[in-house]
Design a protein around this motif. Structure first.
Motif, PDB file in Angstrom:
ATOM      1  N   ASP A  71       0.876  -1.168   0.000  1.00 34.23           N
ATOM      2  CA  ASP A  71       0.000   0.000   0.000  1.00 34.23           C
ATOM      3  C   ASP A  71       0.918   1.224   0.000  1.00 34.23           C
ATOM      4  OD1 ASP A  71      -1.573   2.215   0.773  1.00 34.23           O
ATOM      5  OD2 ASP A  71      -3.011   0.915   1.778  1.00 34.23           O
ATOM      6  N   GLY A  72       1.079   1.854  -1.156  1.00 34.55           N
ATOM      7  CA  GLY A  72       2.018   2.962  -1.294  1.00 34.55           C
ATOM      8  C   GLY A  72       1.715   4.129  -0.384  1.00 34.55           C
ATOM      9  N   PHE A  73       0.432   4.409  -0.152  1.00 36.59           N
ATOM     10  CA  PHE A  73       0.062   5.527   0.703  1.00 36.59           C
ATOM     11  C   PHE A  73       0.513   5.293   2.143  1.00 36.59           C
ATOM     12  CE2 PHE A  73      -2.906   7.598   3.638  1.00 36.59           C
ATOM     13  CZ  PHE A  73      -2.784   8.918   3.227  1.00 36.59           C
ATOM     14  N   ARG A  74       0.283   4.084   2.657  1.00 34.71           N
ATOM     15  CA  ARG A  74       0.667   3.784   4.042  1.00 34.71           C
ATOM     16  C   ARG A  74       2.180   3.779   4.200  1.00 34.71           C
ATOM     17  NH1 ARG A  74      -2.855  -1.233   6.178  1.00 34.71           N
ATOM     18  NH2 ARG A  74      -2.506  -0.214   8.175  1.00 34.71           N
TER      19      ARG A  74
ATOM     20  N   GLN B  35       4.358   5.461   2.374  1.00 28.08           N
ATOM     21  CA  GLN B  35       4.840   6.835   2.278  1.00 28.08           C
ATOM     22  C   GLN B  35       4.556   7.623   3.548  1.00 28.08           C
ATOM     23  OE1 GLN B  35       3.309   8.603  -1.318  1.00 28.08           O
ATOM     24  NE2 GLN B  35       4.075   6.939  -2.586  1.00 28.08           N
ATOM     25  N   ALA B  36       3.411   7.374   4.189  1.00 26.96           N
ATOM     26  CA  ALA B  36       3.089   8.069   5.431  1.00 26.96           C
ATOM     27  C   ALA B  36       4.090   7.699   6.527  1.00 26.96           C
ATOM     28  CB  ALA B  36       1.673   7.728   5.870  1.00 26.96           C
TER      29      ALA B  36
ATOM     30  N   SER C 269       7.474   9.301   5.729  1.00 29.54           N
ATOM     31  CA  SER C 269       7.441  10.742   6.000  1.00 29.54           C
ATOM     32  C   SER C 269       7.716  11.018   7.474  1.00 29.54           C
ATOM     33  CB  SER C 269       6.089  11.317   5.591  1.00 29.54           C
ATOM     34  OG  SER C 269       6.006  12.693   5.900  1.00 29.54           O
TER      35      SER C 269
ATOM     36  N   ALA D 160      10.253   6.865  -1.306  1.00 33.83           N
ATOM     37  CA  ALA D 160       9.532   7.618  -0.281  1.00 33.83           C
ATOM     38  C   ALA D 160      10.470   8.462   0.573  1.00 33.83           C
ATOM     39  CB  ALA D 160       8.735   6.654   0.604  1.00 33.83           C
TER      40      ALA D 160
END
Length: 374
Positions: A33-36, A38-39, A42, A99
């Motif tokens: 899951d790229g969003f998770r 990346q979060a 970050s 990321a």
């Protein structure tokens, strides 16, 4: 109660090991899951840019390889696990590299096997490599080398690996992230279950059920996290168990998750390795007098206090020292081969007689400097 728990040990840590589980990096259909991811990157990049040295222990290689291989569930046979890990590890590191690079932070891949921890020379070399990466302001991303690990010789889960890495790099804090936000008095779905904000000793867990299994894509459950946290706090390293969704609040020292406070102090690196990372190849059983001498007075172990020898080992190997009831009381580097030690069981070392005969001077079975009480 929760508002009184001081989380500054997490917020102010200079060197931190963070572990993230497979379920926190994958989507409902499997795959990364790229969003998770990346979060998470970050939050950790911000921490790194603020001066904290960060080591990330990341699961997810096998999970990342499942979709490309058309697998709906985590494979159970070793060969398919290794194939999935081989396919997924590159994708996992590529996603992390991208990321972190967005924030100007470099990462480096470190794949470890249990042998790298069990063998002292490999352990020291891994320590030097990680130290140099941190000096260069690189975030090491560590995973077990599932492509070559075997069922017989592996860490078992990355929670334990993270605790060993915390020992290896002499971390100030360990943060264990998963899809569960804290340790609870019972399963979080049960009525009356409540979050445990603080664990100050093993007795605090006596009535807590942590037997639930891990997710469909991971190997760990709450039990493995509690065990890893206890390994950390035994060496003076505070540990926090929380969810990946709460990582930002956790790193700021906010009241989330369950904080395990140290119950011991940091021992020298060699003794940390002996106690937690080395693998015993045999057992030496002691009489009550020898147990008293080794455990209470912390003397070297002599043959006179040994009642029997179990297993095959060579001089320099790690052995468990046990009492007559089979309980492991200490661990150390043995000074004799098993075959050489057998005839000496129960005998006194007579140094003067050996010197008169021209034989080598007798030596302890385990020197006190090569021994750790468990």
């Amino acid at each position: 109660m929760a508002s009184t728990v001081d989380r500054s040990v997490i917020r102010d840590a200079h060197r931190m090991v963070v572990k993230v589980g497979s379920s926190s990096l994958t989507g409902p259909q499997g795959g990364l899951d790229g969003f998770r991811l990346q979060a998470l990157a970050s939050s950790l990049a911000k921490l790194s840019l603020g001066g904290t040295q960060v080591v990330l222990v990341s699961s997810g290689a096998i999970a990342a390889g499942m979709v490309p291989l058309g697998l709906e569930r985590r494979p159970k046979d070793l060969a398919t696990q290794q194939a999935a890990a081989s396919t997924g590890q590159g994708a996992l590191m590529a996603a992390y590299t991208q990321a972190f690079t967005l924030h100007g932070v470099q990462v480096g891949q470190v794949l470890l096997t249990a042998h790298d921890m069990h063998r002292r020379s490999h352990y020291v070399n891994a320590s030097r490599t990680l130290e140099r990466l941190l000096e260069l302001e690189v975030v090491p991303i560590i995973n077990e080398n599932d492509t070559v690990a075997t069922d017989e010789i592996r860490f078992g889960d990355n929670d334990r690996l993270a605790a060993l890495v915390a020992h290896l790099v002499d971390a100030d804090a360990l943060v264990l992230l998963s899809d569960v936000d804290a340790l609870y008095t019972a399963h979080p779905s049960r009525p009356g279950s409540s979050r445990i904000p603080l664990v100050a000793g093993a007795e605090a867990l006596a009535a807590v059920d942590v037997s639930s299994a891990g997710s469909s894509v991971g190997t760990g459950g709450m039990q493995t996290k509690v065990t890893a946290a206890q390994m950390a706090v035994a060496e003076g390293i505070p540990a926090l168990v929380t969810s990946t969704d709460q990582v930002h609040q956790a790193l700021r020292g906010e009241d989330v998750g369950t904080l395990f406070t140290p119950v011991g102090t940091k021992s020298p690196a060699r003794r940390r390795w002996l106690a937690h990372a080395s693998s015993a190849t045999g057992r030496v059983v002691l009489d009550d007098g020898a147990v008293e001498a080794v455990v209470r007075r912390q003397t070297s172990l002599l043959p006179v206090g040994i009642t029997r020898v179990e297993g095959r080992f060579r001089a320099g190997d790690t052995v468990d020292l046990c009492d007559e009831r089979g309980r492991v009381v200490a661990r150390g580097l043995v000074g004799y081969d098993a075959a050489e030690l057998g005839p000496l069981v129960g005998r006194r070392l007579v140094r003067d007689a050996a010197l008169r005969s021209g034989a080598p001077a007798p030596r302890p079975v385990v020197r006190r400097d090569d021994l750790v009480v468990l």
